[in-house]
Design a protein around this motif. Structure first.
Motif, PDB file in Angstrom:
ATOM      1  N   GLU A  19       0.828  -1.211   0.000  1.00  0.00           N
ATOM      2  CA  GLU A  19       0.000   0.000   0.000  1.00  0.00           C
ATOM      3  C   GLU A  19       0.858   1.255   0.000  1.00  0.00           C
ATOM      4  O   GLU A  19       0.518   2.242  -0.656  1.00  0.00           O
ATOM      5  N   ASP A  20       1.975   1.226   0.716  1.00  0.00           N
ATOM      6  CA  ASP A  20       2.899   2.364   0.688  1.00  0.00           C
ATOM      7  C   ASP A  20       3.445   2.576  -0.721  1.00  0.00           C
ATOM      8  O   ASP A  20       3.507   3.702  -1.213  1.00  0.00           O
ATOM      9  N   ALA A  21       3.833   1.475  -1.382  1.00  0.00           N
ATOM     10  CA  ALA A  21       4.357   1.567  -2.747  1.00  0.00           C
ATOM     11  C   ALA A  21       3.275   2.044  -3.710  1.00  0.00           C
ATOM     12  O   ALA A  21       3.542   2.834  -4.619  1.00  0.00           O
ATOM     13  N   ALA A  22       2.048   1.583  -3.511  1.00  0.00           N
ATOM     14  CA  ALA A  22       0.938   2.008  -4.361  1.00  0.00           C
ATOM     15  C   ALA A  22       0.694   3.499  -4.209  1.00  0.00           C
ATOM     16  O   ALA A  22       0.519   4.219  -5.204  1.00  0.00           O
ATOM     17  N   TRP A  23       0.689   3.982  -2.976  1.00  0.00           N
ATOM     18  CA  TRP A  23       0.460   5.401  -2.750  1.00  0.00           C
ATOM     19  C   TRP A  23       1.595   6.230  -3.358  1.00  0.00           C
ATOM     20  O   TRP A  23       1.364   7.255  -3.997  1.00  0.00           O
ATOM     21  N   ALA A  24       2.838   5.793  -3.194  1.00  0.00           N
ATOM     22  CA  ALA A  24       3.966   6.508  -3.784  1.00  0.00           C
ATOM     23  C   ALA A  24       3.835   6.568  -5.309  1.00  0.00           C
ATOM     24  O   ALA A  24       4.084   7.602  -5.930  1.00  0.00           O
ATOM     25  N   TYR A  25       3.432   5.458  -5.912  1.00  0.00           N
ATOM     26  CA  TYR A  25       3.234   5.399  -7.358  1.00  0.00           C
ATOM     27  C   TYR A  25       2.141   6.379  -7.797  1.00  0.00           C
ATOM     28  O   TYR A  25       2.311   7.139  -8.752  1.00  0.00           O
ATOM     29  N   LEU A  26       1.020   6.360  -7.100  1.00  0.00           N
ATOM     30  CA  LEU A  26      -0.082   7.257  -7.452  1.00  0.00           C
ATOM     31  C   LEU A  26       0.310   8.720  -7.258  1.00  0.00           C
ATOM     32  O   LEU A  26      -0.068   9.587  -8.054  1.00  0.00           O
ATOM     33  N   GLN A  27       1.065   8.983  -6.214  1.00  0.00           N
ATOM     34  CA  GLN A  27       1.534  10.350  -5.962  1.00  0.00           C
ATOM     35  C   GLN A  27       2.411  10.831  -7.117  1.00  0.00           C
ATOM     36  O   GLN A  27       2.272  11.969  -7.566  1.00  0.00           O
ATOM     37  N   ARG A  28       3.304   9.968  -7.598  1.00  0.00           N
ATOM     38  CA  ARG A  28       4.165  10.335  -8.737  1.00  0.00           C
ATOM     39  C   ARG A  28       3.347  10.615  -9.994  1.00  0.00           C
ATOM     40  O   ARG A  28       3.795  11.311 -10.885  1.00  0.00           O
ATOM     41  N   HIS A  29       2.146  10.050 -10.055  1.00  0.00           N
ATOM     42  CA  HIS A  29       1.267  10.258 -11.207  1.00  0.00           C
ATOM     43  C   HIS A  29       0.239  11.363 -10.945  1.00  0.00           C
ATOM     44  O   HIS A  29      -0.769  11.458 -11.650  1.00  0.00           O
ATOM     45  N   GLY A  30       0.482  12.182  -9.921  1.00  0.00           N
ATOM     46  CA  GLY A  30      -0.317  13.372  -9.691  1.00  0.00           C
ATOM     47  C   GLY A  30      -1.574  13.195  -8.862  1.00  0.00           C
ATOM     48  O   GLY A  30      -2.378  14.123  -8.762  1.00  0.00           O
ATOM     49  N   CYS A  31      -1.766  12.034  -8.244  1.00  0.00           N
ATOM     50  CA  CYS A  31      -2.968  11.820  -7.433  1.00  0.00           C
ATOM     51  C   CYS A  31      -2.800  12.473  -6.063  1.00  0.00           C
ATOM     52  O   CYS A  31      -1.689  12.614  -5.557  1.00  0.00           O
ATOM     53  N   ARG A  32      -3.931  12.842  -5.476  1.00  0.00           N
ATOM     54  CA  ARG A  32      -3.958  13.439  -4.140  1.00  0.00           C
ATOM     55  C   ARG A  32      -4.742  12.518  -3.213  1.00  0.00           C
ATOM     56  O   ARG A  32      -5.850  12.088  -3.554  1.00  0.00           O
ATOM     57  N   LEU A  33      -4.190  12.269  -2.044  1.00  0.00           N
ATOM     58  CA  LEU A  33      -4.781  11.329  -1.099  1.00  0.00           C
ATOM     59  C   LEU A  33      -6.001  11.921  -0.399  1.00  0.00           C
ATOM     60  O   LEU A  33      -5.980  13.058   0.059  1.00  0.00           O
ATOM     61  N   VAL A  34      -7.052  11.114  -0.316  1.00  0.00           N
ATOM     62  CA  VAL A  34      -8.241  11.445   0.465  1.00  0.00           C
ATOM     63  C   VAL A  34      -8.241  10.601   1.740  1.00  0.00           C
ATOM     64  O   VAL A  34      -8.421  11.127   2.834  1.00  0.00           O
ATOM     65  N   ALA A  35      -8.023   9.288   1.597  1.00  0.00           N
ATOM     66  CA  ALA A  35      -8.044   8.393   2.770  1.00  0.00           C
ATOM     67  C   ALA A  35      -7.286   7.110   2.458  1.00  0.00           C
ATOM     68  O   ALA A  35      -7.198   6.691   1.307  1.00  0.00           O
ATOM     69  N   ARG A  36      -6.768   6.513   3.520  1.00  0.00           N
ATOM     70  CA  ARG A  36      -6.132   5.190   3.436  1.00  0.00           C
ATOM     71  C   ARG A  36      -6.865   4.267   4.385  1.00  0.00           C
ATOM     72  O   ARG A  36      -7.229   4.647   5.487  1.00  0.00           O
ATOM     73  N   ASN A  37      -7.060   3.035   3.941  1.00  0.00           N
ATOM     74  CA  ASN A  37      -7.664   1.993   4.771  1.00  0.00           C
ATOM     75  C   ASN A  37      -8.976   2.462   5.394  1.00  0.00           C
ATOM     76  O   ASN A  37      -9.193   2.322   6.589  1.00  0.00           O
ATOM     77  N   TRP A  38      -9.856   2.977   4.559  1.00  0.00           N
ATOM     78  CA  TRP A  38     -11.171   3.436   5.023  1.00  0.00           C
ATOM     79  C   TRP A  38     -12.070   2.228   5.220  1.00  0.00           C
ATOM     80  O   TRP A  38     -12.251   1.414   4.320  1.00  0.00           O
ATOM     81  N   HIS A  39     -12.612   2.093   6.422  1.00  0.00           N
ATOM     82  CA  HIS A  39     -13.431   0.928   6.781  1.00  0.00           C
ATOM     83  C   HIS A  39     -14.898   1.287   6.911  1.00  0.00           C
ATOM     84  O   HIS A  39     -15.245   2.381   7.360  1.00  0.00           O
ATOM     85  N   CYS A  40     -15.746   0.348   6.539  1.00  0.00           N
ATOM     86  CA  CYS A  40     -17.180   0.443   6.784  1.00  0.00           C
ATOM     87  C   CYS A  40     -17.684  -0.983   7.005  1.00  0.00           C
ATOM     88  O   CYS A  40     -16.915  -1.931   6.952  1.00  0.00           O
ATOM     89  N   ARG A  41     -18.969  -1.130   7.197  1.00  0.00           N
ATOM     90  CA  ARG A  41     -19.505  -2.463   7.479  1.00  0.00           C
ATOM     91  C   ARG A  41     -19.410  -3.407   6.291  1.00  0.00           C
ATOM     92  O   ARG A  41     -19.536  -4.619   6.439  1.00  0.00           O
TER      93      ARG A  41
END
Length: 114
Positions: free
Chosen positions: A12-34
């Motif tokens: 997940e850290d590598a995925a976020w780093a990859y997305l960041q390099r491609h210009g994505c902005r983080l909203v949430a990580r590991n968001w849980h619901c029922r």
């Protein structure tokens, strides 16, 4: 939320780093619901993207892509729908997957649920 498995956390850290390099902005990580968990929620430009991260050490049994079965996709979709009900947004949305198979560079599949 802290992952129990360090390999999953690293993916997940590598995925976020990859997305960041491609210009994505983080909203949430590991968001849980029922209904389940959304690994990453990001903005890709003006599109809200729910990202499923899959890691497999080998390609036997279909590798990371093969682990995206109908049940898993339905769970992610239900979780994304619930997120949108509780966090209304007028922006377009999609569900993507970042797949890691014995390669530090993931395969980015966009709009996996059509």
């Amino acid at each position: 939320m802290r992952l129990n498995h360090p390999t999953g956390q690293a993916a997940e850290d590598a995925a976020w780093a990859y997305l960041q390099r491609h210009g994505c902005r983080l909203v949430a990580r590991n968001w849980h619901c029922r209904f389940g968990e959304l690994d990453l929620i990001v903005w890709d430009g003006s599109v809200l993207v729910f990202v499923e991260v899959r890691l497999r050490r080998g390609t036997q049994f279909g590798g990371a892509a093969g682990s995206l079965n109908a049940g898993k996709l339905a769970k992610v979709q239900r979780s994304a729908e619930y997120y949108l009900q509780t966090h209304p947004t007028p922006a377009p949305c999609r569900i993507d997957a970042l797949l890691f198979d014995n390669d530090p560079q993931p395969t980015w599949l966009r709009n996996i649920t059509g």
